[in-house]
Enzyme design. Structure first.
Site, PDB file in Angstrom:
ATOM      1  N   ARG A   1      16.356  64.334  24.577  1.00 24.26           N
ATOM      2  CA  ARG A   1      14.899  64.161  24.515  1.00 24.26           C
ATOM      3  C   ARG A   1      14.377  63.825  25.907  1.00 24.26           C
ATOM      4  O   ARG A   1      15.009  63.055  26.642  1.00 24.26           O
ATOM      5  CB  ARG A   1      14.532  63.027  23.552  1.00 24.26           C
ATOM      6  CG  ARG A   1      14.708  63.379  22.096  1.00 24.26           C
ATOM      7  CD  ARG A   1      14.146  62.315  21.178  1.00 24.26           C
ATOM      8  NE  ARG A   1      14.879  61.069  21.246  1.00 24.26           N
ATOM      9  CZ  ARG A   1      14.469  59.997  21.894  1.00 24.26           C
ATOM     10  NH1 ARG A   1      13.305  59.978  22.515  1.00 24.26           N
ATOM     11  NH2 ARG A   1      15.198  58.903  21.924  1.00 24.26           N
TER      12      ARG A   1
ATOM     13  N   TYR B   1      16.173  71.478  22.790  1.00 32.38           N
ATOM     14  CA  TYR B   1      17.129  70.457  22.345  1.00 32.38           C
ATOM     15  C   TYR B   1      16.534  69.442  21.366  1.00 32.38           C
ATOM     16  O   TYR B   1      15.440  68.905  21.595  1.00 32.38           O
ATOM     17  CB  TYR B   1      17.701  69.698  23.546  1.00 32.38           C
ATOM     18  CG  TYR B   1      19.077  69.138  23.264  1.00 32.38           C
ATOM     19  CD1 TYR B   1      20.213  69.885  23.533  1.00 32.38           C
ATOM     20  CD2 TYR B   1      19.239  67.889  22.680  1.00 32.38           C
ATOM     21  CE1 TYR B   1      21.478  69.403  23.252  1.00 32.38           C
ATOM     22  CE2 TYR B   1      20.503  67.390  22.388  1.00 32.38           C
ATOM     23  CZ  TYR B   1      21.612  68.158  22.681  1.00 32.38           C
ATOM     24  OH  TYR B   1      22.870  67.675  22.388  1.00 32.38           O
TER      25      TYR B   1
ATOM     26  N   LYS C   1      11.432  63.493  15.297  1.00 38.86           N
ATOM     27  CA  LYS C   1      10.732  62.437  16.027  1.00 38.86           C
ATOM     28  C   LYS C   1       9.235  62.753  16.152  1.00 38.86           C
ATOM     29  O   LYS C   1       8.402  61.854  16.044  1.00 38.86           O
ATOM     30  CB  LYS C   1      11.338  62.262  17.418  1.00 38.86           C
ATOM     31  CG  LYS C   1      12.839  62.006  17.420  1.00 38.86           C
ATOM     32  CD  LYS C   1      13.200  60.727  16.729  1.00 38.86           C
ATOM     33  CE  LYS C   1      14.684  60.425  16.865  1.00 38.86           C
ATOM     34  NZ  LYS C   1      15.069  59.210  16.151  1.00 38.86           N
TER      35      LYS C   1
ATOM     36  N   HIS D   1      11.580  53.872  12.482  1.00 36.89           N
ATOM     37  CA  HIS D   1      12.857  54.383  12.989  1.00 36.89           C
ATOM     38  C   HIS D   1      13.979  53.531  12.377  1.00 36.89           C
ATOM     39  O   HIS D   1      14.549  52.671  13.046  1.00 36.89           O
ATOM     40  CB  HIS D   1      12.820  54.256  14.526  1.00 36.89           C
ATOM     41  CG  HIS D   1      13.924  54.937  15.246  1.00 36.89           C
ATOM     42  ND1 HIS D   1      14.310  54.584  16.517  1.00 36.89           N
ATOM     43  CD2 HIS D   1      14.721  55.961  14.898  1.00 36.89           C
ATOM     44  CE1 HIS D   1      15.298  55.362  16.918  1.00 36.89           C
ATOM     45  NE2 HIS D   1      15.570  56.199  15.955  1.00 36.89           N
TER      46      HIS D   1
ATOM     47  N   SER E   1      18.908  52.873  20.424  1.00 33.08           N
ATOM     48  CA  SER E   1      20.039  53.795  20.485  1.00 33.08           C
ATOM     49  C   SER E   1      21.270  53.082  21.046  1.00 33.08           C
ATOM     50  O   SER E   1      21.150  52.071  21.746  1.00 33.08           O
ATOM     51  CB  SER E   1      19.693  55.027  21.311  1.00 33.08           C
ATOM     52  OG  SER E   1      19.278  54.619  22.570  1.00 33.08           O
TER      53      SER E   1
ATOM     54  N   CYS F   1      23.396  51.363  19.351  1.00 36.15           N
ATOM     55  CA  CYS F   1      23.668  50.079  18.691  1.00 36.15           C
ATOM     56  C   CYS F   1      24.316  50.285  17.319  1.00 36.15           C
ATOM     57  O   CYS F   1      24.371  49.351  16.515  1.00 36.15           O
ATOM     58  CB  CYS F   1      22.390  49.270  18.554  1.00 36.15           C
ATOM     59  SG  CYS F   1      21.785  48.651  20.128  1.00 36.15           S
ATOM     60  N   GLY F   2      24.757  51.502  17.021  1.00 34.36           N
ATOM     61  CA  GLY F   2      25.553  51.727  15.806  1.00 34.36           C
ATOM     62  C   GLY F   2      24.738  51.918  14.541  1.00 34.36           C
ATOM     63  O   GLY F   2      25.180  51.527  13.461  1.00 34.36           O
TER      64      GLY F   2
ATOM     65  N   ASP G   1      18.173  57.468  10.009  1.00 35.40           N
ATOM     66  CA  ASP G   1      17.326  57.481  11.208  1.00 35.40           C
ATOM     67  C   ASP G   1      15.862  57.121  10.955  1.00 35.40           C
ATOM     68  O   ASP G   1      15.269  56.439  11.770  1.00 35.40           O
ATOM     69  CB  ASP G   1      17.400  58.862  11.878  1.00 35.40           C
ATOM     70  CG  ASP G   1      16.905  58.851  13.317  1.00 35.40           C
ATOM     71  OD1 ASP G   1      17.190  57.869  14.035  1.00 35.40           O
ATOM     72  OD2 ASP G   1      16.220  59.796  13.728  1.00 35.40           O
TER      73      ASP G   1
ATOM     74  N   ARG H   1      25.898  66.516  19.722  1.00 33.78           N
ATOM     75  CA  ARG H   1      25.360  66.191  18.399  1.00 33.78           C
ATOM     76  C   ARG H   1      26.011  66.987  17.292  1.00 33.78           C
ATOM     77  O   ARG H   1      26.521  68.083  17.512  1.00 33.78           O
ATOM     78  CB  ARG H   1      23.858  66.524  18.378  1.00 33.78           C
ATOM     79  CG  ARG H   1      23.016  65.713  19.329  1.00 33.78           C
ATOM     80  CD  ARG H   1      22.758  64.348  18.779  1.00 33.78           C
ATOM     81  NE  ARG H   1      21.973  63.522  19.671  1.00 33.78           N
ATOM     82  CZ  ARG H   1      21.194  62.529  19.242  1.00 33.78           C
ATOM     83  NH1 ARG H   1      21.087  62.253  17.953  1.00 33.78           N
ATOM     84  NH2 ARG H   1      20.542  61.783  20.110  1.00 33.78           N
TER      85      ARG H   1
HETATM   86  C1  OXD Z   1      17.267  59.084  18.729  1.00 32.38           C
HETATM   87  C2  OXD Z   1      17.863  60.013  17.766  1.00 32.38           C
HETATM   88  O1  OXD Z   1      17.186  59.412  19.925  1.00 32.38           O
HETATM   89  O2  OXD Z   1      17.921  59.670  16.579  1.00 32.38           O
HETATM   90  O3  OXD Z   1      16.832  58.013  18.310  1.00 32.38           O
HETATM   91  O4  OXD Z   1      18.277  61.121  18.163  1.00 32.38           O
HETATM   92 MN    MN Z   2      16.845  57.946  16.145  1.00 27.82          MN
END
Ligand code: OXD
Ligand code: MN
Length: 595
Positions: free
Chosen positions: A69, A210, A219, A239, A261, A263-264, A286, A378
């Protein structure tokens, strides 16, 4: 193609602007998906993985300049700058639209334009919203097919008059006769635009193929545009993961969790509890769309239909459920390729294979200094691939607890509970992660604040966003609303080692959280909130020293004096004179509790 006049006219307008060679309506059938997948393989845009090892799966390799992103090219385009606020890039629509219209002119020459009707949330559900993505990227069409509900059933709703978000996407690489199409066409960075026009319910993306830049349901729609819709309509687009937990007495509860991001989040969404008798199931990893229903409780649903997860760090020990999820019918992007045509990424196996083809298509040998996969590689897999998918993943579920979290080596205990919902809003506003040496040397030790894990995703002014949380609070009552917690799995000891084992052992913390949602008296009061009374934390069969536990739960006045100063300067910088009342009040109360 459609009976809906607005859609018909929009398709005609985009056709005459972008001049594609042909138009394809995305019907959402398996046949159409399989044919387009095959076309991508035939035209060398994708590699078919070994069907014996990973049936019906593809590998795409992006251009090295188009791998994530691009926040600096992401815009919220509102008439007034103050509506975008201090945390978004803003350009007025009167300036941005002409720039982008010029770029879009003839941009699909030589390409196919896919018209993809999609639903965020189950088709026709009262919590759901509809969009149409027009794109010239077959990769986007295939990914949207997995990530959203697409095709005829959605078009049927639109034909009946359902309003929809207009989402236009182009890779920004027109083809003249004789041009060779690269495997991953995209435009230079200064031509990339990921633009949101909330006043028109519209997204215009150009130049990147991407992830979140191009799969516009995720998003762009489900967070940035939806957060605007949610503000106007009295709900929340967050989120957050959604997790179902069943305790040994078969009592079911649902929680959501927002984490920055790295952080699991996906690991927690697919946790394999170490505690006997506990079961965890995934509703989403997500995004959560949440509304207060008539009973006063907050309900959440996952608007997506798939996972777009980071492969790096996903292994049999960290997340066996994710590995099972990507075993078939999965699209991989930017992983390495093995000699037997399967995928590989760092951490997948303890030892790397002797030879791989790296994510840029070059030979790679074990011991090479650079890694063979991209750190943001990904997987795209349908939710239904997940062996731990909760059966009610298509229904809104009542939320008992909201978890905020971050990566904080010091200061913040493993778990604490806010004193109230409004104190929880404060906790969400200060969340963030400490930058480690691995990230940015000159900022080591600094906390990068990512309020509510929404910093790049709030589609409007952050002051209004925080005030919207307060409005939600006033739509119900403290006892019916979820309880709010902060978890920090990442506290380190004096040797810089993680103290808490994490992963499945986090179920011990989840047990305490659920007990607290029922008001059990197993807590201690600290100035920052409730922490477990260690007598009541389930530590059975866990080998951890008393000293380690003391560090995990310590709330040190000296640390918090520094933290409070940092919060004050952060608030001054971001909100200034517009600091929401709820944050001012809660910060003041926190200071008083430390006096
Ligand atoms: C992010 C994703 O960047 O979920 O938060 O891809
Ligand atoms: Mn995300």
């Amino acid at each position: 193609m459609t009976k809906n006049k607005v859609l018909k006219e929009w398709i005609e307008e985009i056709q005459s602007l972008c001049k594609p060679d042909r138009i394809v309506l995305w019907e959402g059938t398996k046949v159409q998906y399989d044919e387009l997948a095959e076309e991508c393989v035939r035209t060398k845009k994708a590699i078919r993985l070994n069907p014996k090892k990973r049936p019906n799966s593809l590998l795409f390799r992006s251009d090295p300049s188009d791998v994530a992103r691009v926040e600096k090219r992401t815009f919220i385009s509102t008439t007034k700058e103050s509506d975008a606020g201090p945390t978004n890039n803003w350009i007025a629509p009167t300036v941005l639209k002409p720039i982008m219209l010029e770029l879009y002119k003839n941009c699909m020459t030589g390409r196919t334009m896919y018209v993809i009707p999609f639903s965020m949330g189950p088709v026709g559900h009262e919590f759901s919203k509809v969009g149409v993505e027009i794109t010239d990227s077959p990769y986007v069409a295939l990914n949207m097919h997995i990530m959203t509900r697409t095709g005829r059933s959605v078009l049927h709703l639109i034909d009946q008059g359902e309003t929809f978000v207009k989402a236009l996407h182009s890779v920004g690489y027109p083809l003249q006769p004789g041009d060779i199409d690269p495997a991953w066409p995209s435009a230079p960075m200064d031509h990339k635009y990921i633009s949101h026009f909330p006043e028109d319910n519209m997204i215009w993306a150009y130049g990147s193929g991407y992830g979140g830049n191009a799969l516009l349901g995720k998003k762009c729609f489900a967070l940035r545009i939806a957060s605007n819709q949610a503000r106007n309509e009295g709900w929340m687009a967050e989120h957050m993961l959604i997790l179902k937990l069943t305790d040994p007495n078969q009592k079911i509860r649902y929680i959501t969790g927002a984490f920055p991001s790295a952080c699991g989040k996906t690991n927690l969404a697919m946790i394999n509890p170490s505690l006997p008798g506990w079961k965890a199931e995934t509703c989403g990893d997500d995004i959560a769309w949440m509304r207060i229903k008539e009973d006063g409780r907050l309900y959440a649903i996952n608007p997506e239909n798939g996972f777009f997860g980071v492969t790096s760090g996903t292994s049999q020990s960290s997340n066996p459920i994710a590995l099972a999820t990507v075993q078939h019918d999965t699209i991989f992007t930017n992983t390495a390729l093995t000699d037997d045509m399967d995928v590989w990424w760092e951490d997948l196996t303890p030892e790397a294979p002797e030879h791989l083809i790296d994510w840029q298509g070059n030979d790679w040998y074990k011991g090479d200094s650079v890694r063979p996969d991209h750190p943001n590689a990904r997987f795209t897999a349908p939710l239904t691939n997940c062996p731990a998918l909760a059966k009610e993943y298509q229904e809104p579920v009542p939320i008992s607890a909201i978890l905020f979290g971050g990566r904080r080596p010091t200061t913040i205990p493993l778990i604490h509970q806010s004193f109230s919902f409004c104190h929880g809003i404060f906790i969400g506003s200060i969340m963030g992660s400490q930058i480690t040496a691995a990230v940015l040397d000159e900022h080591i030790g600094e906390v990068r604040r990512d309020p509510f894990a929404m910093l790049p995703f709030i589609g409007y002014n952050i002051t209004d966003y925080v005030n919207h949380w307060t409005k939600i609070y006033h739509m119900s009552t403290e006892d019916l609303l979820p309880k709010i917690f902060f978890v920090n799995w990442f506290r380190r000891d004096e040797n810089n080692q993680y103290i808490w084992p994490g992963f499945g052992e986090n179920s011990r913390i989840l047990q305490w959280i659920l007990e607290r949602t029922e008001g059990n008296i197993n807590y201690k009061i600290t100035p920052i909130g409730f922490v477990p009374d260690l007598k009541h934390l389930n530590l059975t069969n866990l080998s951890i020293s008393k000293a380690a536990l003391d560090t995990l739960f310590e709330v040190k006045k000296e640390d918090w004096e520094i933290e409070i100063k940092d919060i004050e300067s952060y608030y001054a910088k971001v909100y200034g004179i517009h600091t929401p009342e709820v944050l001012k009040v809660q910060l003041q109360k926190l200071k008083e509790r430390f006096e």
